[in-house]
Design an enzyme around this catalytic site. Structure first.
Site, PDB file in Angstrom:
ATOM      1  N   ILE A  11      28.665  56.366  27.341  1.00 23.24           N
ATOM      2  CA  ILE A  11      29.258  55.579  28.445  1.00 23.24           C
ATOM      3  C   ILE A  11      30.497  56.317  28.959  1.00 23.24           C
ATOM      4  CG2 ILE A  11      30.152  53.305  29.127  1.00 23.24           C
ATOM      5  CD1 ILE A  11      28.878  52.136  26.572  1.00 23.24           C
ATOM      6  N   GLY A  13      34.156  56.332  31.143  1.00 21.22           N
ATOM      7  CA  GLY A  13      35.242  55.419  31.554  1.00 21.22           C
ATOM      8  C   GLY A  13      35.444  54.239  30.622  1.00 21.22           C
ATOM      9  N   SER A  15      38.158  53.575  28.676  1.00 18.88           N
ATOM     10  CA  SER A  15      39.538  53.235  28.284  1.00 18.88           C
ATOM     11  C   SER A  15      39.898  51.802  28.664  1.00 18.88           C
ATOM     12  CB  SER A  15      40.526  54.206  28.943  1.00 18.88           C
ATOM     13  OG  SER A  15      40.512  54.022  30.344  1.00 18.88           O
ATOM     14  N   GLY A  19      33.594  49.384  31.039  1.00 18.07           N
ATOM     15  CA  GLY A  19      33.161  50.436  30.113  1.00 18.07           C
ATOM     16  C   GLY A  19      33.580  50.114  28.689  1.00 18.07           C
ATOM     17  N   TYR A 157      35.562  53.098  49.707  1.00 18.25           N
ATOM     18  CA  TYR A 157      34.992  52.719  48.405  1.00 18.25           C
ATOM     19  C   TYR A 157      33.530  52.293  48.594  1.00 18.25           C
ATOM     20  CZ  TYR A 157      34.086  50.021  44.155  1.00 18.25           C
ATOM     21  OH  TYR A 157      33.531  49.526  42.994  1.00 18.25           O
ATOM     22  N   LYS A 161      29.879  53.979  47.120  1.00 17.79           N
ATOM     23  CA  LYS A 161      28.845  53.260  46.360  1.00 17.79           C
ATOM     24  C   LYS A 161      27.513  53.246  47.137  1.00 17.79           C
ATOM     25  CE  LYS A 161      31.293  51.941  42.678  1.00 17.79           C
ATOM     26  NZ  LYS A 161      30.958  52.342  41.295  1.00 17.79           N
TER      27      LYS A 161
HETATM   28  N1  LIG Z   1      36.294  45.367  38.813  1.00 22.72           N
HETATM   29  C1  LIG Z   1      35.476  45.102  39.813  1.00 22.72           C
HETATM   30  O1  LIG Z   1      35.700  44.148  40.585  1.00 22.72           O
HETATM   31  C2  LIG Z   1      34.241  45.906  40.002  1.00 22.72           C
HETATM   32  C3  LIG Z   1      34.065  47.163  39.456  1.00 22.72           C
HETATM   33  N2  LIG Z   1      32.918  47.868  39.687  1.00 22.72           N
HETATM   34  C4  LIG Z   1      32.719  49.203  39.127  1.00 22.72           C
HETATM   35  O2  LIG Z   1      32.792  49.108  37.712  1.00 22.72           O
HETATM   36  C5  LIG Z   1      33.152  50.369  37.171  1.00 22.72           C
HETATM   37  C6  LIG Z   1      34.231  50.159  36.121  1.00 22.72           C
HETATM   38  O3  LIG Z   1      35.382  49.625  36.734  1.00 22.72           O
HETATM   39  P1  LIG Z   1      36.339  48.540  36.039  1.00 22.72           P
HETATM   40  O4  LIG Z   1      36.049  48.443  34.607  1.00 22.72           O
HETATM   41  O5  LIG Z   1      36.311  47.335  36.870  1.00 22.72           O
HETATM   42  O6  LIG Z   1      37.760  49.228  36.293  1.00 22.72           O
HETATM   43  P2  LIG Z   1      38.858  49.885  35.330  1.00 22.72           P
HETATM   44  O7  LIG Z   1      39.859  50.462  36.252  1.00 22.72           O
HETATM   45  O8  LIG Z   1      39.285  48.903  34.305  1.00 22.72           O
HETATM   46  O9  LIG Z   1      38.046  51.034  34.590  1.00 22.72           O
HETATM   47  C7  LIG Z   1      37.676  52.221  35.213  1.00 22.72           C
HETATM   48  C8  LIG Z   1      37.454  53.279  34.158  1.00 22.72           C
HETATM   49  O10 LIG Z   1      37.045  54.489  34.808  1.00 22.72           O
HETATM   50  C9  LIG Z   1      37.826  55.529  34.269  1.00 22.72           C
HETATM   51  N3  LIG Z   1      37.918  56.705  35.126  1.00 22.72           N
HETATM   52  C10 LIG Z   1      38.479  56.838  36.355  1.00 22.72           C
HETATM   53  N4  LIG Z   1      38.387  58.117  36.771  1.00 22.72           N
HETATM   54  C11 LIG Z   1      37.738  58.797  35.788  1.00 22.72           C
HETATM   55  C12 LIG Z   1      37.345  60.148  35.610  1.00 22.72           C
HETATM   56  N5  LIG Z   1      37.602  61.084  36.533  1.00 22.72           N
HETATM   57  N6  LIG Z   1      36.681  60.499  34.473  1.00 22.72           N
HETATM   58  C13 LIG Z   1      36.424  59.573  33.522  1.00 22.72           C
HETATM   59  N7  LIG Z   1      36.799  58.293  33.609  1.00 22.72           N
HETATM   60  C14 LIG Z   1      37.454  57.922  34.737  1.00 22.72           C
HETATM   61  C15 LIG Z   1      39.176  54.909  34.001  1.00 22.72           C
HETATM   62  O11 LIG Z   1      39.907  55.749  33.114  1.00 22.72           O
HETATM   63  P3  LIG Z   1      41.521  55.956  33.126  1.00 22.72           P
HETATM   64  O12 LIG Z   1      42.021  54.919  32.197  1.00 22.72           O
HETATM   65  O13 LIG Z   1      41.695  57.342  32.612  1.00 22.72           O
HETATM   66  O14 LIG Z   1      41.966  55.792  34.544  1.00 22.72           O
HETATM   67  C16 LIG Z   1      38.730  53.604  33.376  1.00 22.72           C
HETATM   68  O15 LIG Z   1      38.386  53.785  32.042  1.00 22.72           O
HETATM   69  C17 LIG Z   1      33.570  51.231  38.354  1.00 22.72           C
HETATM   70  O16 LIG Z   1      32.517  52.122  38.668  1.00 22.72           O
HETATM   71  C18 LIG Z   1      33.772  50.224  39.487  1.00 22.72           C
HETATM   72  O17 LIG Z   1      33.541  50.805  40.746  1.00 22.72           O
HETATM   73  C19 LIG Z   1      31.881  47.344  40.411  1.00 22.72           C
HETATM   74  C20 LIG Z   1      31.984  46.108  40.954  1.00 22.72           C
HETATM   75  C21 LIG Z   1      33.168  45.310  40.813  1.00 22.72           C
HETATM   76  C1  LIG Z   2      37.499  39.172  52.302  1.00 23.07           C
HETATM   77  C2  LIG Z   2      36.071  38.798  52.544  1.00 23.07           C
HETATM   78  C3  LIG Z   2      35.105  39.010  51.616  1.00 23.07           C
HETATM   79  C4  LIG Z   2      35.508  39.731  50.404  1.00 23.07           C
HETATM   80  C5  LIG Z   2      34.804  40.180  49.388  1.00 23.07           C
HETATM   81  C6  LIG Z   2      35.361  40.884  48.246  1.00 23.07           C
HETATM   82  C7  LIG Z   2      36.828  40.985  48.094  1.00 23.07           C
HETATM   83  C8  LIG Z   2      34.509  41.437  47.356  1.00 23.07           C
HETATM   84  C9  LIG Z   2      34.903  42.249  46.263  1.00 23.07           C
HETATM   85  C10 LIG Z   2      33.999  42.959  45.562  1.00 23.07           C
HETATM   86  C11 LIG Z   2      34.393  43.943  44.592  1.00 23.07           C
HETATM   87  C12 LIG Z   2      35.767  43.985  44.067  1.00 23.07           C
HETATM   88  C13 LIG Z   2      33.496  44.894  44.226  1.00 23.07           C
HETATM   89  C14 LIG Z   2      33.820  46.026  43.430  1.00 23.07           C
HETATM   90  O1  LIG Z   2      33.069  46.986  43.355  1.00 23.07           O
HETATM   91  C15 LIG Z   2      33.700  38.521  51.855  1.00 23.07           C
HETATM   92  C16 LIG Z   2      33.215  37.659  50.711  1.00 23.07           C
HETATM   93  C17 LIG Z   2      32.759  39.679  52.044  1.00 23.07           C
HETATM   94  C18 LIG Z   2      33.597  37.616  53.076  1.00 23.07           C
HETATM   95  C19 LIG Z   2      34.390  38.077  54.197  1.00 23.07           C
HETATM   96  C20 LIG Z   2      35.806  38.163  53.848  1.00 23.07           C
END
Ligand SMILES: NC(=O)C1=CN([C@@H]2O[C@H](COP(=O)(O)OP(=O)(O)OC[C@H]3O[C@@H](n4cnc5c(N)ncnc54)[C@H](OP(=O)(O)O)[C@@H]3O)[C@@H](O)[C@H]2O)C=CC1
Ligand SMILES: CC1=C(/C=C/C(C)=C/C=C/C(C)=C/C=O)C(C)(C)CCC1
Length: 317
Positions: A11, A13, A15, A19, A157, A161
């Site tokens: 896995i 990330g 920390s 993850g 972002y 994705k």
């Molecule tokens: N939280 C949310 O709302 C959502 C998150 N996601 C996705 O989930 C995944 C995990 O995020 P989440 O747990 O929420 O966020 P966190 O910020 O808690 O965790 C992200 C992790 O990714 C690591 N990371 C960042 N850059 C690198 C790199 N270059 N190499 C290795 N590791 C790295 C960070 O390490 P370090 O500590 O070193 O920075 C950390 O361990 C991401 O892909 C995110 O896009 C998807 C949907 C929603």
């Molecule tokens: C403001 C706003 C929205 C926000 C959605 C958000 C904030 C989603 C966050 C998703 C995350 C954090 C994903 C991480 O990968 C909606 C519902 C689309 C409706 C229109 C207005």
């Protein structure tokens, strides 16, 4: 070291956040079916994981350094694994970015793609050839609902994705011929450092280059709505870890796996109208016309979510 019956799960990330919880949950599997290689780019950040892993640390969970943005780091880590054998690769590492694009330097945008898109490709390129040779393996990518549907002020972002989704959708077909499964996990908002980092980031930044109306819409309209959505819909990283474990254990894993039944109706807007007009106008209305009512409607939606949409979701329970 993994026993021959155990699946080796790597896995990225680990920390914090999703993850970390995935690593701990799989390492603590009752039947000890997994050996987890929990990786992170900086081992100085290992303490939370080690503490959460408890007894599993050093037994079913080992640590390794891996920076998904660095070719050498990825190669070294994979070469350090016995026979380079990985059964399940979980691409979890990722970073967020919010704000008006006028004020975000291209370099910062590239960092998001370098991590969320090229980081995953770098990992897959290193691990996939061995899986293809063995005619077996499972590649999991933590994408996002923002990989399916854009969200205002998350332009870059979401794009990173979306790019990942297109890449995976294409690759999954070829991999199937080699008996390698590819699955996407699509969480909605999750309470992790991702959310905290976003709030911290916004507090620090000035947003130069963006006009005052745009900064106002970002800070005073989008951000409070986003906070509401996290509050009303936010899952825990454990919820997402449970869903992912189910995907790993499924006899026929689905390609896309939404984790959040409360967010599913929002994603459904996209599929209800292929012209895209419904989502764009509904989001516009929710953001700019409903204002403070958004909070109330979010709560209402929480209770109105219909059963058929819930069934389209992998439930954490
Ligand atoms: N939280 C949310 O709302 C959502 C998150 N996601 C996705 O989930 C995944 C995990 O995020 P989440 O747990 O929420 O966020 P966190 O910020 O808690 O965790 C992200 C992790 O990714 C690591 N990371 C960042 N850059 C690198 C790199 N270059 N190499 C290795 N590791 C790295 C960070 O390490 P370090 O500590 O070193 O920075 C950390 O361990 C991401 O892909 C995110 O896009 C998807 C949907 C929603
Ligand atoms: C403001 C706003 C929205 C926000 C959605 C958000 C904030 C989603 C966050 C998703 C995350 C954090 C994903 C991480 O990968 C909606 C519902 C689309 C409706 C229109 C207005």
């Amino acid at each position: 070291m993994a026993s021959p019956e155990q699946k080796v799960v790597l896995i990225t990330g680990c920390s914090s956040g999703i993850g970390l919880r995935m690593a701990v949950m799989l390492a603590k599997d009752e039947k000890k079916r997994y050996h987890v290689i929990a990786t992170m780019r900086d081992l100085k950040r290992k303490d939370k994981l080690v503490e959460a892993a408890g007894d599993a640390y050093g037994k079913t969970l080992s640590l390794a350094v891996l920076d998904v943005c660095n070719d050498e780091s990825v190669k070294q880590c994979i070469n350090g694994i016995k026979n380079r054998h990985i059964d399940v690769l979980v691409n979890n590492a990722g970073i967020g970015l919010v704000g008006p694009i006028e004020s975000i330097p291209i370099e910062e945008m590239k960092k998001v793609f370098e991590t969320n898109f090229f980081g995953v490709i770098r990992m897959i390129k290193e691990v996939m050839p061995d899986m293809k040779k063995r005619r077996g393996g499972h590649i999991i990518v933590v994408s996002s609902v923002m990989g399916l549907q854009g969200v205002v002020f998350n332009d870059v972002y979401a794009a990173s994705k979306f790019a990942m989704e297109g890449f995976c959708e294409s690759l999954a077909v070829q991999l199937l011929k080699f008996n390698v499964i590819l699955s996407l996990i699509e969480p909605g908002p999750v309470h992790t450092e991702f959310e905290a980092k976003m709030i911290q980031d916004v507090k620090q930044k000035e947003y130069p280059g963006a006009d005052s109306d745009t900064v106002h819409y970002f800070k005073n309209v989008y951000l409070p709505s986003s906070v509401d959505i996290f509050e009303a819909f936010g899952q825990t990283p454990d919820d997402v870890a449970k869903c992912t474990k189910k995907v790993i254990e499924a006899s026929r894993p689905r390609f896309r796996n939404l984790t959040n039944p409360l967010y599913t109706p929002i994603v459904a807007l996209k599929y209800a109208d292929e012209t895209g007009g419904l989502s764009v106008h509904a989001f516009y209305h929710m953001l700019f016309n409903m204002g403070p009512l958004m909070h109330v409607s979010m709560v209402a939606m929480k209770y109105l979510t219909c059963g058929c949409l819930r069934r389209r979701t992998i439930s954490p329970n």
